[in-house]
Design a protein around this motif. Structure first.
Motif, PDB file in Angstrom:
ATOM      1  N   GLU A  43       0.875  -1.110   0.034  1.00 59.27           N
ATOM      2  CA  GLU A  43      -0.051   0.094  -0.171  1.00 59.27           C
ATOM      3  C   GLU A  43       0.714   1.243  -0.058  1.00 59.27           C
ATOM      4  OE1 GLU A  43      -2.656  -0.211   3.265  1.00 59.27           O
ATOM      5  OE2 GLU A  43      -3.869  -1.894   2.341  1.00 59.27           O
ATOM      6  N   ALA A  44       1.852   1.279   0.888  1.00 62.00           N
ATOM      7  CA  ALA A  44       2.807   2.364   0.730  1.00 62.00           C
ATOM      8  C   ALA A  44       3.542   2.518  -0.559  1.00 62.00           C
ATOM      9  CB  ALA A  44       3.955   2.200   1.922  1.00 62.00           C
ATOM     10  N   MET A  45       3.911   1.365  -1.139  1.00 64.15           N
ATOM     11  CA  MET A  45       4.518   1.415  -2.543  1.00 64.15           C
ATOM     12  C   MET A  45       3.465   2.053  -3.562  1.00 64.15           C
ATOM     13  SD  MET A  45       7.514   0.688  -2.159  1.00 64.15           S
ATOM     14  CE  MET A  45       7.235   1.491  -0.574  1.00 64.15           C
ATOM     15  N   LEU A  46       2.243   2.138  -3.388  1.00 62.77           N
ATOM     16  CA  LEU A  46       1.055   2.783  -4.279  1.00 62.77           C
ATOM     17  C   LEU A  46       0.594   4.172  -3.680  1.00 62.77           C
ATOM     18  CD1 LEU A  46      -0.760  -0.608  -4.865  1.00 62.77           C
ATOM     19  CD2 LEU A  46       0.990   0.484  -6.345  1.00 62.77           C
ATOM     20  N   ASP A  47       1.097   4.391  -2.552  1.00 59.11           N
ATOM     21  CA  ASP A  47       0.545   5.752  -2.121  1.00 59.11           C
ATOM     22  C   ASP A  47       1.320   6.877  -2.792  1.00 59.11           C
ATOM     23  OD1 ASP A  47       0.127   8.145  -0.855  1.00 59.11           O
ATOM     24  OD2 ASP A  47       0.209   7.260   1.136  1.00 59.11           O
ATOM     25  N   GLU A  48       0.674   7.769  -3.546  1.00 62.82           N
ATOM     26  CA  GLU A  48       1.202   8.733  -4.470  1.00 62.82           C
ATOM     27  C   GLU A  48       1.833   9.835  -3.645  1.00 62.82           C
ATOM     28  OE1 GLU A  48       0.304  11.294  -8.360  1.00 62.82           O
ATOM     29  OE2 GLU A  48      -0.625   9.307  -8.204  1.00 62.82           O
ATOM     30  N   THR A  49       1.057  10.096  -2.843  1.00 59.37           N
ATOM     31  CA  THR A  49       1.489  11.308  -1.958  1.00 59.37           C
ATOM     32  C   THR A  49       2.927  11.027  -1.011  1.00 59.37           C
ATOM     33  OG1 THR A  49      -0.712  11.955  -1.320  1.00 59.37           O
ATOM     34  CG2 THR A  49       0.820  12.715   0.063  1.00 59.37           C
ATOM     35  N   TYR A  50       2.913   9.792  -0.690  1.00 63.00           N
ATOM     36  CA  TYR A  50       4.053   9.245   0.059  1.00 63.00           C
ATOM     37  C   TYR A  50       5.290   9.084  -0.942  1.00 63.00           C
ATOM     38  CZ  TYR A  50       7.634   6.191   2.469  1.00 63.00           C
ATOM     39  OH  TYR A  50       8.684   5.649   2.963  1.00 63.00           O
ATOM     40  N   ILE A  51       5.174   8.689  -2.353  1.00 66.13           N
ATOM     41  CA  ILE A  51       5.878   8.662  -3.377  1.00 66.13           C
ATOM     42  C   ILE A  51       6.738  10.060  -3.639  1.00 66.13           C
ATOM     43  CG2 ILE A  51       6.477   7.955  -5.823  1.00 66.13           C
ATOM     44  CD1 ILE A  51       6.188   5.707  -3.694  1.00 66.13           C
ATOM     45  N   GLN A  52       5.496  10.963  -3.711  1.00 64.08           N
ATOM     46  CA  GLN A  52       6.034  12.417  -4.244  1.00 64.08           C
ATOM     47  C   GLN A  52       6.836  13.106  -3.085  1.00 64.08           C
ATOM     48  OE1 GLN A  52       5.156  14.172  -7.050  1.00 64.08           O
ATOM     49  NE2 GLN A  52       6.849  14.925  -6.108  1.00 64.08           N
ATOM     50  N   GLU A  53       6.581  12.692  -1.701  1.00 64.91           N
ATOM     51  CA  GLU A  53       7.275  13.092  -0.693  1.00 64.91           C
ATOM     52  C   GLU A  53       8.903  12.533  -0.977  1.00 64.91           C
ATOM     53  OE1 GLU A  53       5.673  11.947   3.122  1.00 64.91           O
ATOM     54  OE2 GLU A  53       3.989  13.194   2.851  1.00 64.91           O
ATOM     55  N   LEU A  54       8.932  11.261  -1.257  1.00 67.55           N
ATOM     56  CA  LEU A  54      10.251  10.747  -1.607  1.00 67.55           C
ATOM     57  C   LEU A  54      11.057  11.180  -2.868  1.00 67.55           C
ATOM     58  CD1 LEU A  54       9.401   7.011  -0.889  1.00 67.55           C
ATOM     59  CD2 LEU A  54      10.705   8.563   0.705  1.00 67.55           C
ATOM     60  N   ILE A  55      10.304  11.780  -3.693  1.00 67.99           N
ATOM     61  CA  ILE A  55      10.989  12.478  -4.934  1.00 67.99           C
ATOM     62  C   ILE A  55      11.505  13.649  -4.459  1.00 67.99           C
ATOM     63  CG2 ILE A  55      10.331  13.479  -7.079  1.00 67.99           C
ATOM     64  CD1 ILE A  55       8.168  11.511  -7.509  1.00 67.99           C
ATOM     65  N   ASP A  56      10.681  14.311  -3.682  1.00 67.33           N
ATOM     66  CA  ASP A  56      11.334  15.702  -3.175  1.00 67.33           C
ATOM     67  C   ASP A  56      12.697  15.562  -2.374  1.00 67.33           C
ATOM     68  OD1 ASP A  56       9.319  16.883  -4.528  1.00 67.33           O
ATOM     69  OD2 ASP A  56       7.761  16.954  -2.718  1.00 67.33           O
ATOM     70  N   LEU A  57      12.590  14.429  -1.621  1.00 62.98           N
ATOM     71  CA  LEU A  57      13.573  14.090  -0.728  1.00 62.98           C
ATOM     72  C   LEU A  57      14.863  13.554  -1.497  1.00 62.98           C
ATOM     73  CD1 LEU A  57      14.278  14.118   2.369  1.00 62.98           C
ATOM     74  CD2 LEU A  57      13.626  11.720   2.464  1.00 62.98           C
ATOM     75  N   TYR A  58      14.675  12.927  -2.466  1.00 60.11           N
ATOM     76  CA  TYR A  58      15.857  12.363  -3.352  1.00 60.11           C
ATOM     77  C   TYR A  58      15.645  12.773  -4.709  1.00 60.11           C
ATOM     78  CZ  TYR A  58      16.065   9.032   0.559  1.00 60.11           C
ATOM     79  OH  TYR A  58      16.105   8.124   1.835  1.00 60.11           O
ATOM     80  N   PRO A  59      15.914  14.167  -5.069  1.00 56.27           N
ATOM     81  CA  PRO A  59      15.760  14.676  -6.504  1.00 56.27           C
ATOM     82  C   PRO A  59      16.771  13.938  -7.392  1.00 56.27           C
ATOM     83  CG  PRO A  59      16.828  16.258  -4.956  1.00 56.27           C
ATOM     84  CD  PRO A  59      16.326  15.225  -3.883  1.00 56.27           C
ATOM     85  N   ASN A  60      17.963  13.630  -6.808  1.00 55.24           N
ATOM     86  CA  ASN A  60      18.940  13.136  -8.001  1.00 55.24           C
ATOM     87  C   ASN A  60      18.387  11.779  -8.499  1.00 55.24           C
ATOM     88  OD1 ASN A  60      20.579  15.684  -8.112  1.00 55.24           O
ATOM     89  ND2 ASN A  60      21.333  15.030  -6.136  1.00 55.24           N
ATOM     90  N   LEU A  61      17.942  11.003  -7.594  1.00 54.63           N
ATOM     91  CA  LEU A  61      17.393   9.581  -7.878  1.00 54.63           C
ATOM     92  C   LEU A  61      16.088   9.362  -8.592  1.00 54.63           C
ATOM     93  CD1 LEU A  61      18.184   6.806  -7.453  1.00 54.63           C
ATOM     94  CD2 LEU A  61      17.119   6.718  -5.079  1.00 54.63           C
ATOM     95  N   LEU A  62      15.217  10.068  -7.879  1.00 54.91           N
ATOM     96  CA  LEU A  62      13.642   9.591  -8.242  1.00 54.91           C
ATOM     97  C   LEU A  62      13.152  11.212  -9.131  1.00 54.91           C
ATOM     98  CD1 LEU A  62      12.260   8.657  -4.753  1.00 54.91           C
ATOM     99  CD2 LEU A  62      13.243   7.057  -6.533  1.00 54.91           C
ATOM    100  N   GLY A  63      12.543  10.592 -10.235  1.00 56.45           N
ATOM    101  CA  GLY A  63      12.052  11.755 -10.905  1.00 56.45           C
ATOM    102  C   GLY A  63      10.543  11.527 -11.313  1.00 56.45           C
ATOM    103  N   ASP A  64       9.745  12.276 -12.088  1.00 54.72           N
ATOM    104  CA  ASP A  64       8.421  12.268 -12.303  1.00 54.72           C
ATOM    105  C   ASP A  64       8.141  10.792 -13.263  1.00 54.72           C
ATOM    106  OD1 ASP A  64       7.765  14.371 -10.997  1.00 54.72           O
ATOM    107  OD2 ASP A  64       7.774  15.797 -12.540  1.00 54.72           O
ATOM    108  N   GLU A  65       9.166  10.296 -14.005  1.00 61.07           N
ATOM    109  CA  GLU A  65       8.903   9.057 -14.728  1.00 61.07           C
ATOM    110  C   GLU A  65       8.293   7.848 -13.907  1.00 61.07           C
ATOM    111  OE1 GLU A  65      12.562   8.956 -17.793  1.00 61.07           O
ATOM    112  OE2 GLU A  65      13.180   9.260 -15.696  1.00 61.07           O
ATOM    113  N   ILE A  66       8.427   7.707 -12.450  1.00 55.86           N
ATOM    114  CA  ILE A  66       8.252   6.686 -11.750  1.00 55.86           C
ATOM    115  C   ILE A  66       6.674   6.814 -11.520  1.00 55.86           C
ATOM    116  CG2 ILE A  66      10.516   6.580 -10.690  1.00 55.86           C
ATOM    117  CD1 ILE A  66       9.562   7.523  -8.229  1.00 55.86           C
ATOM    118  N   LEU A  67       6.027   7.915 -11.943  1.00 55.17           N
ATOM    119  CA  LEU A  67       4.754   8.170 -11.546  1.00 55.17           C
ATOM    120  C   LEU A  67       3.707   8.361 -12.770  1.00 55.17           C
ATOM    121  CD1 LEU A  67       4.726  11.055  -9.020  1.00 55.17           C
ATOM    122  CD2 LEU A  67       4.145   8.922  -8.491  1.00 55.17           C
TER     123      LEU A  67
END
Length: 406
Positions: A197-221
């Protein structure tokens, strides 16, 4: 005599008429030339005015461009310098900070930023990577906003609490999100369904994107991506210091590890410009699922590059299994027809995202593949991989080892 005078008069008259005509023509010519000169001068003045306007516009644009560069660079410089400087040089008040056991670097930087000890958590993490700062110890500290990043880092590396982990969880290479959830449920008292469920939580994923900007991008959404963090949770052994770690603690620890590994590769990936970080990790996951050792990984990566250059589909079976969402030991011929952005028998190029996590050797293989003329390979059930340069040989090997009628 009178006849001679009479004869000369017409000649004089005729000469006068010619002179008059010539004078008239000269006047007309002068007038024409004057008109032409006026028109030319008018046109010249107009062109000069237009050129002057163009020069002014170009000058203004160049001035604006230089100003943007100057003030933009100055702002960026100030942003970095402010982030690396003490949060408040004049505030020597000590603040009690407790770093719990098993805290990830992202958790620690967020904590320090919230307490006002550092001014920019993202820049502090960058500082840590550039200066190879690691090994923060759990414990209670007294830190001040007037301290430099060097002083803060040195203190955090000298923690007084040294405790063995209560348990460790090993995540092997080539595992997908659902398999990772199962491992944590078995070994870390984490509910697998809650992890999913956490892996599908878009709000949580967006928080991680903000926390790891070099690693995670909008492509994963992207809409068709099954799990945004698929492929990003690094294969490693993770220690835990509490009996029931939170899902966020687990995920951040894994993302920290992924970013630590990628730190040495970001510049290489950015220089290549043919693949984004997301695409490189996608590529690495395919190589991971197909090969058993480093030599095979580099060779398979070389085959995939050759197929991409030839405009051929990659046609790798692990993507079919991922598209099916089933765990099988064998892919049937009919399975190859499934329509999915993950199925490389269906789409050209790379799939929409990774199909599993990866080991560093697979990442190396993608960035430094073996040069080869092979365009095909067959991963046989006996573990052997058979390579070929043409389809006829590939068909023979596939029919022989995979029992397929190609």
């Amino acid at each position: 005599m009178s006849n001679s005078e009479h004869d000369s008069k017409p000649e004089v008259k005729e000469t006068n008429e010619k002179e008059t005509d010539l004078k008239n023509e000269a006047v007309e010519t002068d007038s024409t030339r004057s008109d032409f000169k006026k028109a030319y001068n008018k046109s010249f003045i107009q062109r000069c005015r237009e050129a002057s306007v163009v020069r002014k516009v170009v000058f203004i644009l160049i001035t604006i461009f230089i100003a943007v560069l100057f003030f933009g660079g100055r702002s960026a410089y100030r942003y970095v310098m402010d982030g690396l400087a003490p949060a408040d040089p004049n505030n020597t008040e000590m603040v009690n900070i407790e770093i719990p056991l098993g805290s990830s670097s992202s958790t620690i930087t967020s904590m320090l930023e919230d307490e006002g000890i550092i001014s920019n958590g993202r820049l502090y993490r960058l500082y840590m990577r550039v200066n190879n700062v690691s090994g923060f110890q759990a414990g209670e500290y007294q830190l001040s906003p007037s301290m430099t990043l060097d002083e803060i880092s040195e203190i955090l590396q000298s923690g007084s609490i040294m405790q063995d982990a209560l348990f460790t969880v090993t995540i092997p290479e080539g595992r997908n999100i659902e398999e990772i959830a199962g491992l944590y449920e078995t070994h870390a008292n984490i509910d697998a369904e809650e992890f999913i469920e956490a892996m599908l939580d878009e709000t949580y994923i967006q928080e991680l994107i903000d926390l790891y900007p070099n690693l995670l991008g909008d492509e994963i959404l992207q809409d068709d991506v099954r799990y945004p963090l698929e492929g990003y949770l690094f294969a490693a052994t993770y220690p835990f210091y509490e009996q029931n770690p939170s899902i966020d603690t687990v995920v951040r620890s894994m993302l920290d590890k992924t970013e630590d590994v990628l730190l040495d590769y970001y510049s290489v990936i950015n220089e290549r410009k043919d693949f984004s970080v997301h695409e490189v990790l996608t590529f690495a996951s395919l190589v991971e699922r197909e090969a058993r050792n480093e030599d095979e990984r580099k060779l398979i990566a070389g085959v995939f590059y050759n197929r991409l250059e030839e405009g051929m589909r990659l046609e790798t079976d692990p993507t079919v299994l991922y598209a099916l969402g089933e765990h099988r030991g064998r892919v049937l011929f009919a399975d190859l027809e499934i329509e999915s952005p993950y199925n490389t028998y269906h789409v050209f190029g790379l799939p929409i995202g990774p199909i599993s996590n990866f080991g560093e050797s697979s990442l190396n293989a993608v960035l430094e593949p073996t040069e080869t003329n092979y365009l095909f390979f067959v991963a046989a059930p006996d573990g052997e991989i058979y390579f070929s340069e043409n389809f006829d040989e590939h068909r023979r090997l596939a029919n022989e080892h995979l029992d397929r009628d190609l």
